[in-house]
Write an enzyme that holds these catalytic residues in place. Structure first.
Site, PDB file in Angstrom:
ATOM      1  N   ASN A  35       0.667  -1.363  -0.090  1.00  0.00           N
ATOM      2  CA  ASN A  35       0.025  -0.115   0.067  1.00  0.00           C
ATOM      3  C   ASN A  35       0.809   1.226   0.014  1.00  0.00           C
ATOM      4  OD1 ASN A  35      -2.349  -1.274  -0.084  1.00  0.00           O
ATOM      5  ND2 ASN A  35      -3.063  -0.780   1.831  1.00  0.00           N
TER       6      ASN A  35
ATOM      7  N   ARG B 262     -16.986   1.536  -1.184  1.00  0.00           N
ATOM      8  CA  ARG B 262     -16.148   2.363  -2.380  1.00  0.00           C
ATOM      9  C   ARG B 262     -16.095   3.308  -2.602  1.00  0.00           C
ATOM     10  NH1 ARG B 262     -10.999  -2.090  -1.368  1.00  0.00           N
ATOM     11  NH2 ARG B 262     -10.148  -0.091  -0.353  1.00  0.00           N
TER      12      ARG B 262
HETATM   13  C1  UD1 Z   1      -6.018   2.001   2.055  1.00  0.00           C
HETATM   14  C2  UD1 Z   1      -6.102   0.751   1.485  1.00  0.00           C
HETATM   15  C3  UD1 Z   1      -6.777  -0.351   1.766  1.00  0.00           C
HETATM   16  C4  UD1 Z   1      -7.090  -0.096   3.808  1.00  0.00           C
HETATM   17  C5  UD1 Z   1      -7.674   1.648   3.158  1.00  0.00           C
HETATM   18  C6  UD1 Z   1      -8.336   1.624   4.657  1.00  0.00           C
HETATM   19  C7  UD1 Z   1      -4.181   0.932  -0.432  1.00  0.00           C
HETATM   20  C8  UD1 Z   1      -4.097   0.501  -1.650  1.00  0.00           C
HETATM   21  N1  UD1 Z   1      -5.445   0.133  -0.058  1.00  0.00           N
HETATM   22  O1  UD1 Z   1      -7.810   2.198   0.703  1.00  0.00           O
HETATM   23  O2  UD1 Z   1      -5.759  -1.315   1.774  1.00  0.00           O
HETATM   24  O3  UD1 Z   1      -8.593  -0.946   4.377  1.00  0.00           O
HETATM   25  O4  UD1 Z   1      -7.012   2.559   2.754  1.00  0.00           O
HETATM   26  O5  UD1 Z   1      -7.195   1.807   5.466  1.00  0.00           O
HETATM   27  O6  UD1 Z   1      -3.649   1.544   0.348  1.00  0.00           O
HETATM   28  N2  UD1 Z   1     -14.687   6.730   1.450  1.00  0.00           N
HETATM   29  C9  UD1 Z   1     -15.596   7.980   0.104  1.00  0.00           C
HETATM   30  N3  UD1 Z   1     -14.947   8.238  -0.972  1.00  0.00           N
HETATM   31  C10 UD1 Z   1     -14.048   7.912  -1.059  1.00  0.00           C
HETATM   32  C11 UD1 Z   1     -12.966   7.260  -0.634  1.00  0.00           C
HETATM   33  C12 UD1 Z   1     -13.159   6.077   0.284  1.00  0.00           C
HETATM   34  O7  UD1 Z   1     -16.389   7.515   1.137  1.00  0.00           O
HETATM   35  O8  UD1 Z   1     -13.800   9.121  -2.117  1.00  0.00           O
HETATM   36  C13 UD1 Z   1     -14.657   5.836   2.677  1.00  0.00           C
HETATM   37  C14 UD1 Z   1     -14.397   4.185   1.275  1.00  0.00           C
HETATM   38  O9  UD1 Z   1     -15.612   3.937   1.176  1.00  0.00           O
HETATM   39  C15 UD1 Z   1     -14.368   4.029   2.860  1.00  0.00           C
HETATM   40  C16 UD1 Z   1     -13.395   5.179   3.823  1.00  0.00           C
HETATM   41  O10 UD1 Z   1     -13.575   6.089   3.381  1.00  0.00           O
HETATM   42  O11 UD1 Z   1     -15.536   3.462   3.970  1.00  0.00           O
HETATM   43  C17 UD1 Z   1     -11.696   4.513   4.004  1.00  0.00           C
HETATM   44  O12 UD1 Z   1     -11.303   4.565   2.322  1.00  0.00           O
HETATM   45  P1  UD1 Z   1     -10.096   4.726   2.043  1.00  0.00           P
HETATM   46  O13 UD1 Z   1      -8.952   5.405   3.447  1.00  0.00           O
HETATM   47  O14 UD1 Z   1     -10.060   5.532   0.660  1.00  0.00           O
HETATM   48  O15 UD1 Z   1      -9.799   3.300   1.712  1.00  0.00           O
HETATM   49  P2  UD1 Z   1      -8.340   3.162   0.344  1.00  0.00           P
HETATM   50  O16 UD1 Z   1      -7.494   4.777   0.155  1.00  0.00           O
HETATM   51  O17 UD1 Z   1      -9.528   3.199  -0.780  1.00  0.00           O
END
Ligand code: UD1
Length: 428
Positions: free
Chosen positions: A23, A130
């Site tokens: 990650n 997501r």
């Molecule tokens: C990253 C990690 C993943 C980890 C997650 C949380 C990488 C490649 N992946 O995923 O392994 O499980 O962090 O620690 O680094 N959200 C929204 N809108 C957005 C983006 C996110 O609502 O535009 C929400 C998601 O649905 C989730 C939360 O925010 O509920 C956190 O997600 P996020 O931190 O963005 O996860 P990733 O970056 O996809």
């Protein structure tokens, strides 16, 4: 399709080298789009997700060369040199993006460097909806014009991006990374408030600084980026994988074994070792090793709530649930980051675990033993929790859909087998 066969019940003993963090590696590779000079990244893990992003970057015109990087104990991280001289395009197509959600990380750097980007709406693990709204709203704040058409994000910034104050309504690792990268080349100052504090964000920030970016507040939830006209090449070593570290720590605990995890940083997994200590597992931290041992003692039940860093990571929730399935009491495990992240529960139940889900919490009542069974999982961390359960169960466990594990665990079978596990990969 390959499967993993495990005959459980053997306490694991020995050393395991921890690989570079997937990650952290993914955003660092995407950062190569920000400069026309070579970015050399060392200690990259050999994983499907890394190859998927390398293919995507290659399709955008990035030249990638690869070498090995062996340490004295034979651990081989990869060294990739990524050069984005002239970009040949700014489109990340569906076929490449659907394999991995993190492909969205090319959006910010492409837009900042090329003034435009078309990125297919991402796929990836089936853990909840997501969305990517935080990425898109943030880039719009920096002056990008964004439309969603035909399953694609069409983003344009013909006059470049402009610094702004962005307050994320929810902390997001990926959105923070995308905005951070875009802001390094924006005109003026960008402030990211309620930024994700995950160590992978700090790793990216440190690499960007070595490329000439100006970033304050690294490691905090307020990042201040002063845009520069261009970035340079750099050499950077990817941080150790804290999820892999935590997963093997639980492998030691669940089997009643004694493992020394090398090239690890104990400080990155404090939330996990704290839970394990409360469960009666011993841990010792050294400069770059973490030793984990459970010496015949019972596993005490501990309640766990997933939280953004420095809280207990959602990426370790399935693994700690496997451990708690063997506890001598009842443990409440609550998932606050993703919806639909309990897909391992019915599979653990097939092995005899006693787990009841209620909304975002799972009540895990410990049982004396689990029985091996054929199991299947639908995401990366869920799959590895089944491997952990299989290592401690009696009899044979067959884990199907190994491709999930290939996305995120380097040489998993080999690393476990070297510590005494009876585990093999079988191809049909
Ligand atoms: C990253 C990690 C993943 C980890 C997650 C949380 C990488 C490649 N992946 O995923 O392994 O499980 O962090 O620690 O680094 N959200 C929204 N809108 C957005 C983006 C996110 O609502 O535009 C929400 C998601 O649905 C989730 C939360 O925010 O509920 C956190 O997600 P996020 O931190 O963005 O996860 P990733 O970056 O996809």
């Amino acid at each position: 399709m390959d499967r993993i066969r495990i005959t459980g019940g053997i306490p694991l003993e020995g050393d395991i080298p921890i690989s570079g963090a997937k990650n952290a590696a993914l955003p660092l590779m995407a950062a190569s789009l920000l400069t026309d000079e070579p970015l050399q990244l060392a200690n990259l893990p050999h994983l499907m997700d890394i190859s998927t992003l390398a293919n995507l970057l290659t399709s955008l015109g990035v030249d990638i060369t690869m070498e090995g990087d062996a340490t004295e104990d034979g651990h081989i991280g990869r060294v990739l040199t990524l050069t984005s001289g002239d970009l040949s395009g700014a489109t990340a197509p569906y076929d490449l993006v659907r394999k991995m959600r993190a492909s969205i990380l090319v959006l910010g750097p492409l837009l900042a460097r090329a003034g435009e980007a078309q990125v297919s709406l991402p796929g990836g693990c089936a853990i909840g909806t997501r969305p990517v709204d935080l990425h898109l709203d943030g880039l719009t704040e920096l002056g990008a014009e964004i439309e969603l058409t035909d399953g694609y994000i069409q983003a344009r910034a013909p006059r470049g991006l402009t610094g702004s104050i962005i307050r994320f309504p929810k902390a997001s690792v990926g959105a923070t990374e995308n905005l951070l990268m875009a802001a390094t080349l924006a005109d003026g100052e960008t402030v990211l408030e309620n930024a994700a504090r995950e160590p992978e964000v700090a790793d990216l920030s440190n690499c960007l600084v070595s490329m000439g970016a100006v970033i304050e507040g690294i490691g905090t939830d307020r990042l201040v980026i002063s845009g520069v006209p261009h970035l340079t090449g750099a050499r950077y070593r990817v941080m150790p994988d804290r999820v892999e570290t935590g997963t093997f720590a639980i492998a030691a605990a669940i089997t009643g074994g004694d493992l020394t995890l090398r090239h690890a940083q104990g400080a990155l997994v404090n939330a996990v070792t704290e839970v394990m200590e409360r469960a009666g597992v011993e841990t010792w931290e050294d400069e770059d090793t973490l030793r984990v041992r459970r010496n015949g003692s019972a596993i005490s039940a501990v309640d766990v709530i997933t939280q953004p860093y420095p809280g207990f990571p959602t990426d370790m929730q399935a693994q700690v649930m496997a451990l708690m399935a063997f506890s001598d009491g009842a443990s409440m495990i609550t998932e606050t980051i993703f919806e639909n992240r309990f897909m391992h529960v019915p599979e653990l139940a097939r092995m005899g675990a006693d787990i009841t889900i209620s909304g975002s919490s799972a009540m895990v009542r410990g049982v004396k033993s689990l029985k091996g069974a054929p199991v299947m999982a639908t995401d990366l961390r869920a799959s590895v929790s089944l491997v952990l359960a299989g290592l401690a169960a009696t009899g044979e466990t067959l884990v199907n859909r190994v491709y999930h594990l290939d996305r995120g665990y380097e040489r998993l079978v080999e690393k476990l087998a070297a510590c005494g596990a009876r585990i093999e990969r079988i191809s049909d």
